[in-house]
Design an enzyme around this catalytic site. Structure first.
Site, PDB file in Angstrom:
ATOM      1  N   GLU A 253       0.824  -1.320   0.020  1.00 53.53           N
ATOM      2  CA  GLU A 253      -0.133   0.045   0.151  1.00 53.53           C
ATOM      3  C   GLU A 253       0.753   1.371  -0.034  1.00 53.53           C
ATOM      4  O   GLU A 253       1.388   1.548   1.144  1.00 53.53           O
ATOM      5  CB  GLU A 253      -0.940   0.158   1.327  1.00 53.53           C
ATOM      6  CG  GLU A 253      -1.742  -1.280   1.425  1.00 53.53           C
ATOM      7  CD  GLU A 253      -2.897  -1.250   0.450  1.00 53.53           C
ATOM      8  OE1 GLU A 253      -3.242  -0.020  -0.317  1.00 53.53           O
ATOM      9  OE2 GLU A 253      -3.537  -2.201   0.664  1.00 53.53           O
ATOM     10  N   CYS A 287      -2.339   8.965   2.619  1.00 53.40           N
ATOM     11  CA  CYS A 287      -1.708   8.340   1.356  1.00 53.40           C
ATOM     12  C   CYS A 287      -3.043   8.557   0.400  1.00 53.40           C
ATOM     13  O   CYS A 287      -2.604   9.158  -0.836  1.00 53.40           O
ATOM     14  CB  CYS A 287      -1.698   6.923   1.357  1.00 53.40           C
ATOM     15  SG  CYS A 287      -2.831   6.086   2.360  1.00 53.40           S
ATOM     16  N   GLU A 390       4.276  13.283  -4.451  1.00 55.49           N
ATOM     17  CA  GLU A 390       3.432  13.161  -3.238  1.00 55.49           C
ATOM     18  C   GLU A 390       4.327  13.996  -2.410  1.00 55.49           C
ATOM     19  O   GLU A 390       5.208  13.985  -2.059  1.00 55.49           O
ATOM     20  CB  GLU A 390       3.550  11.598  -2.791  1.00 55.49           C
ATOM     21  CG  GLU A 390       2.640  11.600  -1.575  1.00 55.49           C
ATOM     22  CD  GLU A 390       2.506  10.126  -1.080  1.00 55.49           C
ATOM     23  OE1 GLU A 390       3.793   9.593  -0.959  1.00 55.49           O
ATOM     24  OE2 GLU A 390       1.420   9.707  -0.604  1.00 55.49           O
TER      25      GLU A 390
HETATM   26  P1  NAD Z   1       8.479   5.089   4.558  1.00 53.42           P
HETATM   27  O1  NAD Z   1       8.334   4.392   3.317  1.00 53.42           O
HETATM   28  O2  NAD Z   1       9.574   5.939   4.741  1.00 53.42           O
HETATM   29  O3  NAD Z   1       8.321   4.097   5.767  1.00 53.42           O
HETATM   30  C1  NAD Z   1       7.518   3.119   6.223  1.00 53.42           C
HETATM   31  C2  NAD Z   1       8.014   1.909   7.124  1.00 53.42           C
HETATM   32  O4  NAD Z   1       9.097   1.525   6.318  1.00 53.42           O
HETATM   33  C3  NAD Z   1       8.621   2.570   8.416  1.00 53.42           C
HETATM   34  O5  NAD Z   1       8.353   1.535   9.292  1.00 53.42           O
HETATM   35  C4  NAD Z   1      10.262   2.508   8.003  1.00 53.42           C
HETATM   36  O6  NAD Z   1      10.898   2.178   9.126  1.00 53.42           O
HETATM   37  C5  NAD Z   1       9.996   1.288   6.925  1.00 53.42           C
HETATM   38  N1  NAD Z   1      11.286   1.212   6.049  1.00 53.42           N
HETATM   39  C6  NAD Z   1      12.061   2.225   5.632  1.00 53.42           C
HETATM   40  N2  NAD Z   1      13.074   1.740   4.863  1.00 53.42           N
HETATM   41  C7  NAD Z   1      12.955   0.298   4.878  1.00 53.42           C
HETATM   42  C8  NAD Z   1      13.503  -0.497   4.192  1.00 53.42           C
HETATM   43  N3  NAD Z   1      14.775  -0.596   3.338  1.00 53.42           N
HETATM   44  N4  NAD Z   1      13.143  -2.056   4.505  1.00 53.42           N
HETATM   45  C9  NAD Z   1      12.037  -2.352   5.155  1.00 53.42           C
HETATM   46  N5  NAD Z   1      11.423  -1.096   5.751  1.00 53.42           N
HETATM   47  C10 NAD Z   1      11.603   0.288   5.777  1.00 53.42           C
HETATM   48  O7  NAD Z   1       7.014   5.903   4.824  1.00 53.42           O
HETATM   49  P2  NAD Z   1       6.728   6.939   5.844  1.00 53.42           P
HETATM   50  O8  NAD Z   1       7.311   8.164   5.606  1.00 53.42           O
HETATM   51  O9  NAD Z   1       6.521   6.174   7.136  1.00 53.42           O
HETATM   52  O10 NAD Z   1       4.854   7.070   5.332  1.00 53.42           O
HETATM   53  C11 NAD Z   1       4.684   7.873   4.584  1.00 53.42           C
HETATM   54  C12 NAD Z   1       4.377   6.995   3.041  1.00 53.42           C
HETATM   55  O11 NAD Z   1       3.476   6.068   3.235  1.00 53.42           O
HETATM   56  C13 NAD Z   1       3.816   8.067   2.069  1.00 53.42           C
HETATM   57  O12 NAD Z   1       4.366   7.745   0.827  1.00 53.42           O
HETATM   58  C14 NAD Z   1       2.223   7.363   2.061  1.00 53.42           C
HETATM   59  O13 NAD Z   1       1.718   7.696   0.764  1.00 53.42           O
HETATM   60  C15 NAD Z   1       2.417   6.047   2.406  1.00 53.42           C
HETATM   61  N6  NAD Z   1       1.156   5.357   2.772  1.00 53.42           N
HETATM   62  C16 NAD Z   1       0.527   4.755   2.156  1.00 53.42           C
HETATM   63  C17 NAD Z   1      -0.675   4.241   2.575  1.00 53.42           C
HETATM   64  C18 NAD Z   1      -1.427   3.358   1.551  1.00 53.42           C
HETATM   65  O14 NAD Z   1      -2.374   2.562   2.359  1.00 53.42           O
HETATM   66  N7  NAD Z   1      -1.630   3.292   0.222  1.00 53.42           N
HETATM   67  C19 NAD Z   1      -1.187   4.439   3.862  1.00 53.42           C
HETATM   68  C20 NAD Z   1      -0.359   5.218   4.576  1.00 53.42           C
HETATM   69  C21 NAD Z   1       0.992   5.676   4.128  1.00 53.42           C
END
Ligand code: NAD
Length: 503
Positions: A253, A287, A390
């Site tokens: 997601e 998101c 975004e």
């Molecule tokens: P992010 O991708 O930076 O981090 C998300 C999670 O991934 C965190 O727990 C982080 O620690 C982990 N992570 C980071 N690098 C990783 C790696 N290399 N391997 C495994 N895990 C890793 O996102 P964010 O800044 O926490 O959240 C914002 C983003 O999330 C936005 O792009 C938003 O659109 C998206 N989002 C999408 C939905 C959806 O349902 N489509 C819902 C909420 C947020």
């Protein structure tokens, strides 16, 4: 010892390294707690506990009804502590107490209850009637994958935890969840709930720590059978790469840049209010936010005036005050990202019609560097970076159009396909537009409303698979076909002659 420890194999434990990290209230910068910082070795520990619980423990062997009962107990136990969960969710992540109380906690409870219902009512085995190979019988079984991991973002940490753990556990899997470092506490608090309801050890494990180490292991480990991720598209790509090593199924997601289309027959006052709700709820850190408002040229000026007027009435302040509409963003670095995009917007299209700065006149103790005013850029070409990328902050791009076909073409001109809106007084016309939008969710005359009974997920680079709905359960199940020949007579084996009549 950390104030909040990792939850592994039914117990709270420190990280093996003994390291901790500090989590702060983003509005004030004041520390809230020290949290055990999981490294790769802690994720391995949690995965091994989940593996053992799946291979040897009772959970996958319970009936769906028994698992459903346990999930309902989890929902009850969360409800009993709902004020504590709401307060911590708001303080840790900066979302308002209003949102935490009326959206986050009830939505998480509703998700656990929905998956409890599916566990109870959905058949694990379904007969397939009719067969081209009589007198055989055939059935399909829905079985758990095994160990399922979930990595979640900071914007809706408690809801996201429920969306990952609910279906995984309902289907009979065991699980390891990693919340984002900015917002780990409410997920870790779930461990107390699991202890209270006697969830068997290892069935649900929670590790807080950096994505690059603790997170990567959850996607890469050969002991993990399926992985689910919610977060940015960039990290989603990395998760796919890591999961490919063992050909794990992934659900993703990811990000969005959703279009909210305001047709010329919309009730403009309501449509303007819905547009602000669709964009600025939780500071646009959502998101599916409708961060591109596509507005018909014939109503464009009137609509812009309504948007700017109403945006000025949004109350910014402490997230812990029930009167506040917008609290701080999750972090100062997120405010800086927004500021970079607003500077880019000024270069690309000129001054915003409102916002474009940190707020004035905040109460004492609140750090202005953590807040940002709702910002609206008008006359934005869809090719502008602020319309394509975004931002994940309170920034709206308004884009004019002249026909429904043009609106659909602009809406679909995006690498993302998560959601969108159509505002119109003609439901048939709105439906036709909605059906042509290449996104996983569309709201007509509304925005943001989700419920566990309905699937959610993205087209294109917004993701793979669906959460919630019956589809959300299926994502956590393997499908097995069993063909049963009653045997006994050579008459039941005429197909063997395709090899040889002599065997
Ligand atoms: P992010 O991708 O930076 O981090 C998300 C999670 O991934 C965190 O727990 C982080 O620690 C982990 N992570 C980071 N690098 C990783 C790696 N290399 N391997 C495994 N895990 C890793 O996102 P964010 O800044 O926490 O959240 C914002 C983003 O999330 C936005 O792009 C938003 O659109 C998206 N989002 C999408 C939905 C959806 O349902 N489509 C819902 C909420 C947020």
């Amino acid at each position: 010892m950390a104030d909040y420890q990792l939850f592994i194999n039914g117990e709270y434990v420190d990280a093996q390294s003994g390291e901790t990290f500090t989590t702060v209230d983003p509005a004030t910068g004041q520390p809230i707690a020290e949290i055990a910082k999981a490294g790769r070795e802690d994720s391995i520990r949690a995965i091994e506990a989940a593996r053992k619980a799946f291979d040897e423990g009772p959970w996958p062997r319970l009936s769906g009804k028994e698992r459903g009962e346990k999930l309902n107990q989890i929902a009850d136990a969360i409800e009993a502590k709902s004020a504590a969960f709401a307060e911590m969710e708001a303080r840790d992540g900066g979302g308002t107490i209003k949102k935490a109380t009326f959206a986050d906690v009830p939505s998480a409870v509703a998700a656990f209850r929905w998956f409890a219902k599916l566990a109870t009512e959905e058949a694990e085995e379904v007969e397939v009637p009719g067969t081209p190979f009589p007198p055989s019988q055939n059935w399909v079984r829905y079985e758990p994958h095994g160990v399922c991991t979930g990595v979640i973002p900071w914007n809706f940490p408690f809801i996201m935890a429920a969306w990952k753990l609910g279906p995984a556990l309902a289907a009979g899997n065991t699980s390891v969840l990693k919340p984002a470092s900015f917002t780990s506490i409410t997920a870790l608090m779930l461990g107390e709930v699991f202890q209270e309801v006697d969830l068997p050890p290892g069935v649900a494990n929670i590790v807080a720590g950096p994505g690059g180490t603790a997170g990567e292991e959850l996607a890469a480990s050969p002991l993990v059978d399926k992985t689910a991720f919610t977060g940015s598209t960039e990290v989603g790509r990395r998760i796919m790469q890591l999961a490919s090593g063992t050909v794990k199924p992934v659900t993703l997601e990811l990000g969005g840049k959703s279009a909210n289309i305001i047709l010329d027959d919309a009730d403009l006052d309501i449509a303007a209010a819905v547009t602000l709700w669709g964009t600025f709820f939780h500071n646009g850190q959502v998101c599916e936010s409708g961060t591109r408002a596509l507005v018909h040229k014939s109503i464009y000026d009137e609509f812009l005036a309504l948007l700017a007027d109403k945006a000025g009435k949004i109350v910014i302040g402490s997230q812990m005050d029930f009167e506040t509409d917008l609290g701080p963003l999750v972090s100062r670095s997120q405010v800086e990202t927004v500021e970079r995009y607003v500077a880019l917007g000024r270069e690309e299209v000129g001054e915003p019609i409102c916002g474009g700065k940190r707020p004035d006149g905040l109460a004492e103790g609140l750090d202005p560097a953590a807040f940002y005013t709702p910002t609206i850029f008008a006359g934005v070409p869809n090719s502008a970076k602020i319309a394509q990328e975004e931002i994940f902050g309170p920034v709206l791009s308004v884009i004019p159009f002249e026909s429904d076909d043009e609106a659909v073409a602009i809406a679909n001109d995006s690498i993302y396909g998560l959601a969108g809106g159509v505002q119109s007084s003609n439901l048939d016309r709105a439906r036709s537009v909605a059906n042509r939008m290449r996104t996983g969710t569309v709201w007509i005359n509304d925005y943001h409303l989700l419920s566990p009974e309905r699937p959610f997920g993205g087209y294109k680079q917004s993701g793979i698979g669906r959460e919630l709905g019956i589809q959300g359960l299926r994502a956590y199940q393997q499908v097995k076909h069993v063909h049963a020949n009653p045997g006994g007579s050579r008459d039941n084996y005429i197909h063997l002659s395709a090899l040889s009549g002599n065997i």
